[in-house]
Structures are given as structure tokens and as C-alpha cells.
Write an enzyme that holds these catalytic residues in place. Structure first.
Site, PDB file in Angstrom:
ATOM      1  N   ASN A 116       0.792  -1.232   0.000  1.00 53.98           N
ATOM      2  CA  ASN A 116       0.000   0.000   0.000  1.00 53.98           C
ATOM      3  C   ASN A 116       0.825   1.283   0.000  1.00 53.98           C
ATOM      4  OD1 ASN A 116       0.197  -1.541   2.607  1.00 53.98           O
ATOM      5  ND2 ASN A 116      -0.227   0.495   3.437  1.00 53.98           N
ATOM      6  N   SER A 167     -11.344  -4.799  -0.051  1.00 51.35           N
ATOM      7  CA  SER A 167     -12.072  -3.734   0.624  1.00 51.35           C
ATOM      8  C   SER A 167     -12.755  -2.833  -0.394  1.00 51.35           C
ATOM      9  CB  SER A 167     -11.091  -2.905   1.463  1.00 51.35           C
ATOM     10  OG  SER A 167     -11.745  -1.778   2.004  1.00 51.35           O
ATOM     11  N   HIS A 217     -13.861   0.415  -0.102  1.00 53.64           N
ATOM     12  CA  HIS A 217     -13.600   1.862  -0.213  1.00 53.64           C
ATOM     13  C   HIS A 217     -12.311   2.200  -0.948  1.00 53.64           C
ATOM     14  CE1 HIS A 217     -10.613   2.774   3.096  1.00 53.64           C
ATOM     15  NE2 HIS A 217     -11.045   1.616   3.558  1.00 53.64           N
ATOM     16  N   THR A 228     -26.466  -9.174  10.452  1.00 50.95           N
ATOM     17  CA  THR A 228     -27.264  -8.810   9.277  1.00 50.95           C
ATOM     18  C   THR A 228     -26.384  -8.132   8.239  1.00 50.95           C
ATOM     19  OG1 THR A 228     -29.191  -8.568  10.678  1.00 50.95           O
ATOM     20  CG2 THR A 228     -29.301  -7.497   8.517  1.00 50.95           C
ATOM     21  N   CYS A 272       1.959   8.359  13.621  1.00 55.77           N
ATOM     22  CA  CYS A 272       2.184   9.240  14.743  1.00 55.77           C
ATOM     23  C   CYS A 272       1.941   8.453  16.023  1.00 55.77           C
ATOM     24  CB  CYS A 272       1.224  10.418  14.669  1.00 55.77           C
ATOM     25  SG  CYS A 272       1.609  11.700  15.838  1.00 55.77           S
TER      26      CYS A 272
HETATM   27  C1  LIG Z   1      -6.881  -0.072   3.325  1.00 51.59           C
HETATM   28  C2  LIG Z   1      -6.199  -1.368   3.497  1.00 51.59           C
HETATM   29  C3  LIG Z   1      -6.666  -2.328   4.409  1.00 51.59           C
HETATM   30  C4  LIG Z   1      -7.820  -2.055   5.350  1.00 51.59           C
HETATM   31  O1  LIG Z   1      -9.069  -2.071   4.724  1.00 51.59           O
HETATM   32  P1  LIG Z   1     -10.306  -1.368   5.504  1.00 51.59           P
HETATM   33  O2  LIG Z   1     -11.475  -1.676   4.625  1.00 51.59           O
HETATM   34  O3  LIG Z   1      -9.972   0.082   5.569  1.00 51.59           O
HETATM   35  O4  LIG Z   1     -10.414  -1.994   6.836  1.00 51.59           O
HETATM   36  C5  LIG Z   1      -6.020  -3.537   4.485  1.00 51.59           C
HETATM   37  N1  LIG Z   1      -4.957  -3.808   3.707  1.00 51.59           N
HETATM   38  C6  LIG Z   1      -4.472  -2.924   2.826  1.00 51.59           C
HETATM   39  C7  LIG Z   1      -3.294  -3.291   1.980  1.00 51.59           C
HETATM   40  C8  LIG Z   1      -5.062  -1.670   2.702  1.00 51.59           C
HETATM   41  O5  LIG Z   1      -4.566  -0.799   1.825  1.00 51.59           O
END
Ligand SMILES: *Cc1c(COP(=O)(O)O)cnc(C)c1O
Length: 397
Positions: A153, A206, A208, A244, A332
């Protein structure tokens, strides 16, 4: 006019209007509980089923191998804890992971370590990639789980997941109880993610990060893999995750997966163009920069650049004041800024680790975004270096 430019798409993304449109009915008139037997319930259940097909379509799995969760973090917890708890008979279970995992894997492993499990953290080298030889050497008779991310990431490096899958499959065909989990949250929608090609048993994703809402994700669980549920309640998700279903969010995730599969190549290509334009201009115009992560084996949408003799946070704040959102990998903790562990893991010293900035591109970025960034970036860097107490040692490439 002040215009905000979002270059932090690896942290989260804007919900795509098409995703929102698909979700709307399930936030309004189609509000049923998928477990109810009546019409309202059936309507909600078929929406969840459709989404399950859409998610499965993107990663080439079967729909019934998808377990919806509250996000990537929960998917990782369910995968790692779920496997270990499904094998109570194995003594001294051992996990192999890497030093560059997201906190949602790393901190789970550290927690398990405190509770007596043993964990090996594979190193990465200057290119930010784990070595298969290191994995082979790390696997012991007690190794139950290998958890290595598909793409990092912070620096975007792609890990040799297909090789890992091949290795763990071979061991399993010899009767060993060993499973392979991969966190594919960052890879999804940027590069092809195919559970058959990877050969993984568990894969986290994920919503988002792919233009759907926060608070929903999924875990792929290969048919036949037993997993002890972590959320115990109703019989949802074939007893693998009680609670749910978040129907509107799941519908959004499904739609986002359909769009991602239709647009995978064009999205990768347009991100790559913006990323490459940024990197080549920075390389030409700014002294004292180092690019982090393998040049080839990486996602098309992330540039991670260290600027010598400045604090990444200083640059982040300066850019933010001018409307540009980027990120650093620093955490941080207790009031002090710890340089990113990922940048440290690729062997960068303190100065470069502190001066690392991640620019991550997405579907809604344009060429103008990069040009506007470039107009501001060199003067921001120059100003900060003039303020820096360490400027005497600066500007070395
Ligand atoms: C954002 C991210 C997560 C966490 O996903 P969430 O839906 O925010 O809990 C896990 N692994 C990686 C590599 C990510 O970039």
C-alpha cells in the site's frame, strides 16, 4: 480559484456515482433483511446474491466462496484468526508473513505472537519484494499459514503471490496443513487479481479502495477451507460471519467490482500515464530525490518518492495548504513521528525514510492534476529545504 486535488487514492476513494445509484434503492424502499422470508427479504437477498456474483467475477472465484465483511481489516482478521482457530490440533502453530504488511495483518500477527504463536516476518530487499527462497527457508513443520500481500500500500510493489501459491499447494498435496492468505486490497482494480492464478486459499478485499463506500469488504475462502468464524451470531454468510448483511454497502461493492472488471485496463493505463509523468518531471526538476519500490513490478497508480533533507509531513502540510492531498507512511505514535516501517524495510536511512511521500492516482484524476502539482512541488521542496536544519547535507542524489 482554489481547486482541491486528491492524490491519496490508496487511502480511500470517492464513491463512483454509478455505485451510489446502484445502492440508492437499498437505502430507501428496498430495505428488507435478507434473512426474512417475505418479499422484502427476498428482494434484499437477491441483491446480495447478485453482488456476490459480481465480486466473484472480478477475482475469478465461485460466488459461494465470497464472505462479506465490514472491510479489509475484518477480512484479514477473519482469515488469519479463522485459520488458526480451525486447527486446534496443531501444536506450536507458526505463521509466515512479511515486514511490509498493512497494519491489519501485521498487528494481528503481533497480537498472536503475544499469545504464544510463532511468527516469521520475511524481509524485503531494496526493491520492496519478498524472496521465494526466504519463504521456503522460513517454512517449518508447524507452519499453518502464509500471509503475504498481493501489492504493498505504500510503495505499490507486487509480491510473487503466484509463486507462493504454487509452493503452498505443493506442500498441501504432500498432506501438509498449510494455507495461503493474501491481502489484495491495494491490488484489486489496478492489476488482474485471479484466485486461480494466484493459487491462494484466502484473499481479502475492501470496497472503499475501489470507489465504493467504507465499512464493507470481503474475504474469498477457497471451497473446502475450514474457517472458525470471528463474528458469531446468526447463520449469515454460511455460518462464516454472523450479523445482518450491510445490504446497500454490499450492493455498492458488487457494482464497484463490475465496473473495475470492465475498466481494468483503461484505468491502469490512465493511472500509469499520470504516475509516469509525475516521476519523470520530478526526476528532471528536483535535486535529491529517490524513487522507492521496484521500477517494474509494482502497481500502476502509486509513486513513492523520498525528498532528501525534508520531513515528509512538512511537505504534506505545505501541499495541503495549496489544495493537494498526498500522504506519508509515517505513524504518529506517542507524539513522535516514526518514519514509515516500509521505507525503512527497503533499506532507506532516516533522512530518506522521513522524507517519503506517496502520491496515489485514481479514476477521477486528470492530467491537469499532475500539472498543477508539478507547478507547486519544486518550490515547496525548495522552501522546506531552506528551512531545514540539515540543509548543509542536502541535495545529494
Ligand atoms: C486499506 C487497506 C486495508 C484495510 O481495509 P479497511 O477496509 O480500511 O479496513 C487492508 N490492507 C491494505 C493493503 C489496505 O490498503
Amino acid at each position: 480559484m482554489f481547486r482541491r486535488i486528491y492524490l491519496d487514492n490508496s487511502a480511500t476513494t470517492q464513491v463512483d456515482p454509478r455505485v451510489l445509484e446502484a445502492m440508492m434503492p437499498y437505502l430507501t424502499e428496498k430495505f428488507g433483511n435478507p434473512s426474512s422470508i417475505h418479499f422484502f427479504g427476498q428482494e434484499a437477498k437477491s441483491a446480495v446474491d447478485k453482488a456476490r456474483h459480481q465480486v466473484a467475477g472480478l477475482i475469478n472465484s465461485r460466488p459461494n466462496e465470497i464472505v462479506f465483511t465490514s472491510g479489509g481489516t475484518e477480512a484479514n482478521n477473519l482469515a488469519i484468526r479463522g485459520i488458526l482457530e480451525s486447527q486446534p490440533a496443531i501444536s506450536n502453530p507458526h505463521i509466515v508473513t512479511s515486514v511490509i504488511e498493512h497494519s491489519a495483518v501485521r498487528n494481528v500477527c503481533e497480537d498472536l505472537e503475544k499469545r504464544g504463536f510463532s511468527v516469521t516476518y520475511l524481509p524485503v530487499y531494496e526493491n520492496g519484494i519478498v524472496k521465494l527462497e526466504d519463504l521456503e527457508a522460513a517454512i517449518t513443520e508447524n507452519t499453518v499459514l502464509v500471509s503475504i500481500m498481493t501489492a504493498n500500500n505504500e510503495i505499490g510493489t507486487l509480491q510473487p503471490v503466484a509463486g507462493i501459491g504454487k509452493l503452498t499447494r505443493e506442500l498441501r498435496s504432500q498432506g501438509r496443513k498449510i494455507w495461503f492468505h493474501t491481502d489484495a486490497v491495494q491490488a484489486l482494480g489496478k492489476v488482474p487479481v485471479d484466485v486461480e492464478e494466484i493459487g491462494c486459499d484466502l484473499l481479502s478485499l475492501s470496497a472503499h479502495k475501489i470507489y465504493a463506500p467504507k465499512g464493507v469488504g470481503a474475504l474469498y475462502v477457497r471451497r473446502g477451507v475450514r474457517l472458525h468464524p470471528q463474528n458469531i451470531g446468526g447463520h449469515q454468510e454460511r455460518d462464516r460471519r454472523g450479523g445482518t448483511e450491510s445490504v446497500p454497502n454490499i450492493v455498492g461493492l458488487g457494482e464497484a467490482c463490475s465496473i473495475a472488471s470492465d475498466e481494468l485496463e483503461t484505468a491502469a493505463e490512465s493511472s500509469r500515464l499520470l504516475r509516469d509523468r509525475l516521476e519523470s518531471a520530478v526526476g528532471e526538476d528536483i535535486q535529491g530525490v529517490v524513487f522507492n519500490g521496484d521500477r517494474e513490478r509494482r502497481l500502476p497508480n502509486i509513486a513513492n518518492i523520498s525528498f532528501t533533507s525534508i520531513e515528509g509531513e512538512g511537505l504534506l502540510i505545505n501541499l495541503d495548504m495549496q489544495g493537494i492531498a498526498v500522504s506519508t507512511g509515517s505513524a504518529c505514535s506517542s507524539g513522535t513521528l516514526e518514519p514509515s516501517p516500509v521505507i525503512r524495510a527497503i533499506g532507506r536511512g532516516d533522512d530518506l525514510a522521513r522524507g517519503a511521500i506517496r502520491f496515489s492516482f485514481g479514476r477521477f484524476n486528470t492530467y491537469d492534476d499532475v500539472e498543477d502539482l508539478l507547478r507547486l512541488l519544486s518550490s515547496c521542496v525548495k522552501n522546506l529545504r531552506e528551512l531545514s536544519p540539515a540543509r548543509t547535507s542536502s541535495a545529494t542524489k
